[in-house]
Structures are given as structure tokens and as C-alpha cells.
Scaffold this motif. Structure first.
Motif: not given
Length: 755
Positions: A125-136
């Protein structure tokens, strides 16, 4: 609902539809300011934008506030995820925890990206930041930190029940048994090995679970090792992208290589070896300045040519860390296309390699060495037994030309190196290695102790010298690398060992001056005595654990100042890093150390050290399970054993004939109180002064065997023997008497046999 006085709020350029599309396509930058900037909203239009957003919120079409707006069900910036699987390229995939599918729809599967300092894996289980992949144009989760490691799934055997559903028997004693409701069994059949996810715990009855993965029948020939693989989270199935990358690899060319194909290098391996990653050669040194000297060449498969930094093959190899060896299978670090084909030094086939040429004097001391990137061709594939047999005069084992021109020079060179090794005095523990032979069904057929031949020692010493040369070269070039490090024993362990040896009237040097030679002197004192096995065991336990490190602390066991693994890049990621470092430091062409490699050496060393410990635990547990399974139908039989561990709770007894051990509870030892003597590694009866000590040869009766857990329980048949008196000093731990849970644990506590 439209607001009065704003009939033009949907005029072209700023409409509800365009605002909604922008929010959906730009979830990470959809604040009111972002929207105004995107649509070039002037001062006269700000009220219009405010009205549109207010209407959309009132209608439940969007949600959010000051920082940004989202479509309902959209992911927050930071959330807790559970890593569940891998994609076809080997990347990790995670699902949000606590996601209400009834309200928010199907849970999204997010690719996981982590920096080199993060070591999240499946089940975590992880704490994660949701980010955008600009390329895809897709979204991914970047690990902030690991919250919980592999506690989500339990491993067990599914037992079907009439009417559907069933229960899951645990494979380890400490695990829970689960009830599985109909429909939550994922079509598991009776006897299948499954992974279970626990449901919220009810107040009464067995915990409820849900089958997550069906791993196959427990009766399968590889079921026992499968338990270890999943229990320890060892990757064992190559993703499609990794296999495709391996299949597309092209054979090596002569670019940046020296042509050494005429040099009669040979491979010497176990008879059943499938890959051959090292070859050796030796000849007399023709330099008049080095009379009686030899030139030794060690060539190692050039894995770095095929496994490049940043590739899918590299990511998978780093994840695995090393190959894992079970009695019934090998879980390789690299796909067979690489390990058994392109990088296997096959007889008569051109293969790329990194070679080190070492010049030794007549006394076995190394004078110089140099590394080369070569194209080689093995001139013979030999087993240890064939090579040794040929040297010993057994006819027909090896071609006469190979014997005279290759093997005899090799043995002469080994004689020189062995003499230097004896002067160096590495730690010389006598701990024979056992090997389990399985039948066609995957059951234990026999356990053997392979004979230790000079052919084994020859290859071992040549590889050690090559590893030393690699470390020396990289240090001289000021090139960062990963060392194989083995620290000296800790002061606490040395003091404990010194106290123990004192009971045998053996002295040990003070802590600041202890060397491997001091331990060897002790081992020689007890050679062929009743204490030989005991002292070897206790000396071994006093040693530190070897690991990988970006800092050089030397190798205590080998008595070497610097040491780096170079000789097995097919099965160890550390060796691959060293190969890349040599390629970079010596300008040997492509496939060198990347900037990311160099910047993360410390983290890489920690990761592969952890992978090594994981593999060792899995291999050991698999042997225990195989032996417990093998002996499960021999309850009541007696066996010869040796006390392999002494604890407050009882004795661990190893069965030398099988390579596994079981437990004798202290409560079953005798009709008197027993003291646990921590210093003496013994349990001593209070009245009689008789007991059992680490290393004692004993006879035991098997009373219980649990194959899935790999555990066995014995009853002691041998009578206790007279031991040094228990003194009650601060080194003597004490046992609490059974049935007296409130009694304090003071020195001198006792344990009585339960009748």
C-alpha cells in the motif's frame, strides 16, 4: 439552472461544454484562474465564468473548490493505492483503496512510477501523488512513500464446500484461516493454491476473505516453490515487453572488440548447467622477469551489451536482483534468450565477453592485470567431474589435447594461487553444502553432499581473483561501483563468542585485533574432536552478513581489502553494474554506466541486498517444505540428528541426511527444570546438570510434520549428557514456568516437562 440577467452566458468562446471539456482534459490544472487564462477571460466576462461554474456545481456536474474543479469521481491529488499487478512491460499497476464503485464507478488502474529511492512492490500500500503524463495524455501515480508492505494478501489452499464457496487453509502457522463466500472464490478448485484478500473482520467466526489469484493445484510438481515465490513476492513471470525486448536482441558484432577466438578458453561447470557465463585459461608467463609465473585469463559473458540502462530488460533485472535457485526450478534474473543463448559461452560458438588477464608470480602473488572487451569461442565444455577425472588420470573424460594444453596449465596456476590463498588465510569454515534430488513427480528422492573437488576450488579461486581485479581497476580509475562487503564481527558477537570459547578452555584475541586467521586457528584446535561441529556453528553465527555496498569496507571472510562481484552478470545485478562501470572507466564501447546508475548506486546496493536475503529465505523455506512433505508419512520413525539451535523454547534439531530441521519443545525434554544457558548454547537440567548443547549428535522421533508450513516437531530420544554447571550469570537467560503467566522473568527461572 440558468441565472436571470445572464442570457448571453453561453455565447461562443465561453460555454458550459467548453468549460467541462477543459476540466476533464486538464484535471491537474483546472482552477478558476487556469480556466480564465485558457479562455482569455477579460474583466467583463469574469462574472459569466463564475455563473457557469456555480451552475455546474449546483447541478452536480463538477465538484471542487478554491484550488481546482473536478468531474465527480475524479481522483484527488494524493491518495492511498494498493499495488495489485504488472502491465505487459513489467510496470506496476495500482488501485485506489476504499473506492466506492457503486457511487464512483469502476476503480481506475493507475501505472505506478517511483524514484530510485522507493522500493514499492506488488501487494504494497502506497501514498501516491496523481500526475499527468504530457506525452501520452494519461495519468499515473508517483510514489510518495510505502505505507504497508505485502500485508494485503494471504496464501493458502482452497477447500471447496458443498453449495459453493469454501475455506482457505493457511500455509504458515501464523496465518489465519478464511471463509470464502460463494461467488468470491474466483472459480478456484479444491486443492488450489490461492491468494486471499481479507474482508473487514466480523466479531464472530472465521474471518471472511475473497480469492484474488488462483496459482494452481497444490499437487503440482512446482507447488512448493510457488508458495515461497508468492510468500516473498519474488517476480517469476517475465512481462511480455521484457520477453519481446530479449527476442529482438541481435547477436554481437566485432565492433569495439578484440578477437580472442583462437585462445583455448574452456568452461567448467556443474554437469547439469544450462548456461555457461565464465571461461578460463592459463599458460606459463614468457616474461624472463617473471620466472615460474603464470598468466590466467577469466572471460565473463558480456551481458551489458544486451541489458542496457533504461531498458525493460534492465528494469526487470533490477527488480529481481538475482536468480533464485530451488530444487525444482530456477527463477532466472534474465530471460532464457539472454541467459541460455546470447550470453551462454557455448562450445565452438562466437560469444562476446569481458575478459581479465592476470599475471601471477611463482609465489602466487598477482603482479598486474588488464581488462579487455573481446569476442571469444569456447574450446571445450567440461563438467567439474570430467575436468577432475582427467587430471586424476581417468581415461576418456577429456580430449588429450585439452588435457595437456588447457587443464594441466590451469592446475599448475591453481597450485600457485592456492599457496598464496593459504598465506592470506581467509575464513575456513567446514560447512558442507547439501543438494536435494527430486524424482519426476517433484518429490524428494534423496539428499546428497556433493564431493568437494579441486576443480571447484580452482574455479572459485580464479573468480575471486577476477573480482578483486575488477574492484582494483575501478578504484584506480576513481569510478564509482558496488562492492561485495563483509564487515568484521560486531563487538557484541565477539564478546559472546569469547565467553563461549572460554567454556572449552579456548582463548580468542581481543576485539580490536581479530582476523580470519584467529578463527582458523580455533577451528584447527577442534578439528576431529567432539566439539568440531559445535565450534564451526558458533563461529559461523558470530560473523556479520555479507551485502552489497557503494562504500568499501573490505571483505572480512575472504581477508581482502577490496572486492566486487564481476563474474556472474547473468544471475546477479551487482555484477552487471560492475561490468557497466568497467566499460565506462576503460572506454570499452557501448553499454556503460548511465548517469542514473551512478546517482543511485547506494539505493541499488540496498535493493539488491534485500533481494538476495529474500531469495535465501525463499530457498531455505522451500527445502523445509519439501523435506516435511517427504517425511509426512513417516510419523513415529526415529532419525539421527544434530542440535542446530538452542532457544528458550527448546531445541532445533537438523537431520543431516535430509538437510532440514525440526523443533523439540523444552517442555518435552525431561522431568526436571531446565535452564537456558545463552553463553553455552545449551539447555541444562537444574538437578542433574545434564542437558543438550548446540552441535550435539542426538536421536529424535518425528511426531508431527506440516508440509505446507515446512515445520516438523520431534521428540528427543537421546539421554542428556553432563554439561558445565549453570552459573546464573547475566549471560544466562531464564524461562518462565508453563502455567504461570504472571510470573516475572528473573534470572534462574525454570521449565518443567508437561506430563
Amino acid at each position: 439552472m440558468a441565472r436571470r440577467g445572464r442570457p448571453d452566458r453561453d455565447r461562443p468562446g465561453l460555454t458550459r461544454e467548453l468549460v467541462l471539456r477543459f476540466i476533464a482534459e486538464n484535471p491537474s490544472r483546472s482552477s478558476k484562474r487556469d480556466i480564465a487564462k485558457a479562455f482569455d477571460v477579460k474583466s467583463e466576462d469574469r462574472l459569466l465564468l463564475k455563473d457557469i461554474l456555480a451552475d455546474l456545481q449546483a447541478e452536480g456536474v463538477i465538484e471542487g473548490g478554491r484550488k481546482r474543479f473536478n468531474r465527480p469521481g475524479a481522483l484527488p491529488d494524493v491518495l492511498v493505492l494498493e499495488i495489485r499487478s504488472r502491465d505487459e512491460d513489467g510496470g506496476l499497476l495500482a488501485l485506489p483503496v476504499g473506492w466506492d464503485e457503486a457511487e464512483r464507478g469502476e476503480r481506475p488502474r493507475l501505472p505506478v512510477r517511483q524514484d530510485r529511492g522507493s522500493v514499492a512492490g506488488i501487494g504494497d500500500r502506497i501514498l501516491a501523488r496523481i500526475e499527468d503524463d504530457e506525452a501520452s495524455g494519461t495519468r499515473f501515480a508517483r510514489v510518495i512513500r510505502v505505507l504497508e508492505q505485502r500485508k494485503s494478501f494471504e496464501l493458502g489452499v482452497f477447500r471447496a464446500m458443498p453449495g459453493g464457496g469454501g475455506r482457505v487453509e493457511p500455509v504458515e502457522r501464523r496465518q489465519l484461516e478464511f471463509m470464502i463466500r460463494p461467488g468470491d472464490d474466483k472459480d478456484a478448485r479444491d486443492g488450489d493454491l490461492v491468494e486471499v484478500e481479507a474482508a473487514p473482520r466480523s466479531r464472530a467466526g472465521l474471518p471472511i476473505g475473497r480469492v484474488v489469484t488462483v496459482l494452481g493445484s497444490i499437487k503440482g510438481e512446482k507447488a512448493i516453490s510457488t508458495i515461497a515465490l508468492h510468500a516473498h513476492g519474488i517476480p517469476h513471470i517475465f512481462p511480455e515487453g521484457v520477453l519481446l525486448e530479449a527476442e529482438e536482441a541481435a547477436a554481437a558484432t566485432m565492433a569495439d572488440r578484440e578477437d580472442w577466438r583462437d585462445l583455448p578458453l574452456v568452461t567448467i561447470d556443474p554437469a547439469d548447467a544450462k548456461d555457461h557465463d565464465d571461461a578460463v585459461h592459463a599458460r606459463p608467463d614468457e616474461d624472463p622477469a617473471n620466472p615460474g609465473g603464470v598468466v590466467v585469463t577469466v572471460a565473463i559473458a558480456d551481458v551489458a551489451l544486451y541489458v542496457r540502462p533504461g531498458s525493460k530488460l534492465d528494469a526487470e533485472a533490477r527488480l529481481r536482483g538475482n536468480s533464485v535457485y530451488f530444487p525444482d526450478r530456477v527463477v532466472p534474473m534474465l530471460p532464457e534468450r539472454i541467459s541460455n543463448d546470447l550470453c551462454s559461452l557455448r562450445n565452438g560458438v562466437d560469444r562476446p565477453a569481458l575478459a581479465v588477464r592476470m599475471v601471477f608470480a611463482a609465489n602466487g602473488e598477482k603482479r598486474r592485470h588488464d581488462f579487455h572487451r573481446i569476442m571469444m569461442r569456447s574450446h571445450a565444455r567440461l563438467s567439474y567431474e570430467d575436468a577432475q577425472g582427467a587430471i586424476d588420470g581417468v581415461p576418456g573424460r577429456v580430449e588429450p589435447q585439452i588435457l595437456e594444453e588447457v587443464l594441466r596449465p590451469l592446475w599448475k596456476a591453481y597450485g600457485l594461487l592456492a599457496a598464496a590463498r593459504d598465506r592470506r588465510q581467509p575464513l575456513d569454515l567446514d560447512l558442507p553444502e547439501k543438494k536435494i534430488k527430486l524424482d519426476v513427480t517433484g518429490r524428494v528422492e534423496k539428499v546428497i553432499v556433493p564431493e568437494r573437488l579441486d576443480a571447484h576450488r580452482l574455479i572459485e579461486e580464479f573468480m575471486i581473483q577476477a573480482n578483486v581485479a575488477a574492484a582494483e581497476t575501478l578504484e584506480a580509475k576513481r569510478q564509482a561501483l558496488i562492492y561485495r562487503a563483509h564487515d568484521a564481527p560486531s563487538l557484541a558477537k565477539l564478546e559472546s563468542l569469547r565467553d563461549f570459547l572460554r567454556t572449552l578452555d579456548i582463548s580468542l584475541e581481543r576485539s580490536g585485533s581479530v582476523r580470519p586467521s584467529h578463527f582458523n586457528g580455533i577451528l584447527r584446535q577442534v578439528k576431529a574432536s567432539e566439539h568440531e561441529s559445535l565450534v564451526n556453528e558458533v563461529v559461523l553465527r558470530s560473523q556479520s552478513q555479507a551485502n552489497y555496498s557503494a562504500e568499501n569496507i573490505g571483505h572480512f571472510g575472504l581477508n581482502l581489502l577490496r572486492y566486487a562481484h564481476f563474474t556472474s552478470p547473468i544471475r546477479r545485478y551487482a555484477d552487471l553494474i560492475v561490468h557497466r562501470a568497467l566499460i565506462t572507466a576503460l572506454s570499452l564501447g557501448e553499454g556503460g554506466l548511465s548517469r542514473a546508475d551512478e546517482e543511485s548506486l547506494e539505493v541499488t546496493a540496498e535493493e539488491i541486498s534485500r533481494a538476495e536475503r529474500r531469495a535465501m529465505a525463499a530457498e531455505r523455506e522451500t527445502v523445509d517444505r519439501l523435506i516435511a512433505h517427504h517425511l509426512a508419512d513417516r510419523i513415529g520413525d526415529s532419525f539421527d540428528g544434530r542440535v542446530a539451535g538452542v532457544t528458550k523454547a527448546g531445541l532445533f534439531v537438523a537431520l543431516p541426511a535430509f538437510g532440514a530441521d525440526g523443533f523439540v519443545p523444552i517442555s518435552s525434554l525431561g522431568a526436571e527444570y531446565f535452564h537456558y544457558d545463552e553463553v553455552g548454547h545449551s539447555l541444562i537440567g537444574e538437578r542433574s546438570g545434564r542437558g543438550y548443547r548446540l552441535g550435539d549428535q542426538v536421536e529424535v522421533r518425528l511426531v508431527e510434520a506440516i508440509p505446507l508450513a515446512g515445520s516438523m516437531r520431534f521428540e528427543m530420544l537421546s539421554e542428556p549428557r553432563q554439561l558445565p554447571a549453570f552459573t546464573g550469570s547475566h549471560h544466562k537467560s531464564r524461562m518462565r514456568r508453563p502455567g504461570r503467566p504472571g510470573r516475572p522473568k528473573n534470572v534462574g527461572a525454570k521449565v518443567r516437562r508437561k506430563r
